[in-house]
Design an enzyme around this catalytic site. Structure first.
Site, short mmCIF file in Angstrom:
data_model
loop_
_atom_site.label_atom_id
_atom_site.label_comp_id
_atom_site.label_asym_id
_atom_site.label_seq_id
_atom_site.Cartn_x
_atom_site.Cartn_y
_atom_site.Cartn_z
N ASP A 81 9.66 5.10 -0.60
CA ASP A 81 8.74 4.83 -1.71
C ASP A 81 9.20 5.58 -2.94
O ASP A 81 9.60 6.74 -2.84
CB ASP A 81 7.32 5.25 -1.31
CG ASP A 81 6.26 4.70 -2.24
OD1 ASP A 81 6.26 5.08 -3.42
OD2 ASP A 81 5.43 3.90 -1.78
N ILE A 82 9.14 4.95 -4.11
CA ILE A 82 9.57 5.63 -5.34
C ILE A 82 8.54 6.62 -5.85
O ILE A 82 8.84 7.42 -6.73
CB ILE A 82 9.94 4.62 -6.45
CG1 ILE A 82 8.74 3.77 -6.84
CG2 ILE A 82 11.12 3.76 -6.04
CD1 ILE A 82 8.94 2.97 -8.11
N ASN B 86 -2.50 -1.31 2.87
CA ASN B 86 -3.55 -1.53 1.88
C ASN B 86 -3.68 -3.03 1.64
O ASN B 86 -2.68 -3.73 1.55
CB ASN B 86 -3.21 -0.83 0.57
CG ASN B 86 -3.08 0.67 0.73
OD1 ASN B 86 -3.84 1.28 1.48
ND2 ASN B 86 -2.12 1.27 0.07
N GLY C 95 -5.93 -0.42 -3.26
CA GLY C 95 -4.73 0.16 -3.82
C GLY C 95 -3.47 -0.68 -3.63
O GLY C 95 -2.37 -0.21 -3.92
N GLN C 96 -3.60 -1.93 -3.17
CA GLN C 96 -2.42 -2.77 -3.02
C GLN C 96 -1.98 -3.24 -4.41
O GLN C 96 -2.70 -3.97 -5.09
CB GLN C 96 -2.70 -3.98 -2.13
CG GLN C 96 -1.46 -4.83 -1.88
CD GLN C 96 -1.72 -6.05 -1.02
OE1 GLN C 96 -2.86 -6.45 -0.80
NE2 GLN C 96 -0.67 -6.64 -0.51
N HIS D 257 3.16 -4.77 3.24
CA HIS D 257 4.02 -3.63 3.53
C HIS D 257 3.22 -2.56 4.24
O HIS D 257 2.05 -2.37 3.98
CB HIS D 257 4.67 -3.06 2.25
CG HIS D 257 3.73 -2.73 1.15
ND1 HIS D 257 3.09 -3.70 0.37
CD2 HIS D 257 3.29 -1.53 0.68
CE1 HIS D 257 2.33 -3.10 -0.53
NE2 HIS D 257 2.42 -1.80 -0.35
N LEU D 258 3.90 -1.91 5.18
CA LEU D 258 3.30 -0.77 5.87
C LEU D 258 3.88 0.50 5.26
O LEU D 258 5.09 0.61 5.08
CB LEU D 258 3.62 -0.79 7.36
CG LEU D 258 3.03 -1.92 8.18
CD1 LEU D 258 3.41 -1.74 9.65
CD2 LEU D 258 1.52 -1.98 8.03
N HIS D 259 3.01 1.44 4.93
CA HIS D 259 3.44 2.76 4.50
C HIS D 259 3.58 3.61 5.76
O HIS D 259 2.64 3.68 6.57
CB HIS D 259 2.37 3.42 3.61
CG HIS D 259 2.11 2.72 2.34
ND1 HIS D 259 2.62 3.15 1.13
CD2 HIS D 259 1.39 1.60 2.06
CE1 HIS D 259 2.21 2.35 0.17
NE2 HIS D 259 1.46 1.39 0.71
#
Length: 119
Positions: free
Chosen positions: A30-31, A92, A98-99, A105-107
């Protein structure tokens, strides 16, 4: 989808710090990390949410979750049995959650204590 950030990362049009890849999934750092380890795992095919993916292609959803587990082991967040020391997997769904990129995508988060409740 040409306007989807993650689709463009999957095709290589936009660079990503890739940490894991299969024929159906891509995982990259993640950036804007929220933990010492923060990796996003996406299906290479575009689906806007986890539920949409589950309805359209449940096998691909399983592949995304398996890839997230493999990332956790690779990053030292879990042993081969998938448990110790621990990590969080978050999806999310929608703007209120917060998407911000509407490609499922999975964090995968870990490397620090993650309190409960989140937020």
């Amino acid at each position: 989808m040409t306007d989807c950030l993650f689709c463009r990362m999957v095709t290589g049009e936009i660079p990503a710090d890739v940490v894991h890849e299969t024929d159906r999934t891509l995982a990259f750092r993640d950036i804007n990390p929220q933990a010492s380890t923060h990796v996003l795992v996406v299906p290479k095919a575009h689906h806007p949410t986890v539920v949409a993916l589950a309805q359209a292609d449940p096998d691909l959803l399983g592949a995304v979750v398996r890839a997230a587990g493999e990332v956790a082991v690779q990053e030292g967040l879990a042993t081969e049995d998938g448990v110790e020391p621990g990590y969080r997997m978050v999806a999310n769904t929608g703007p209120a959650a917060g998407q911000t990129v509407h490609h499922v995508h999975l964090h995968v988060l870990g490397g620090r204590d993650l309190g409960w409740p989140p937020g």
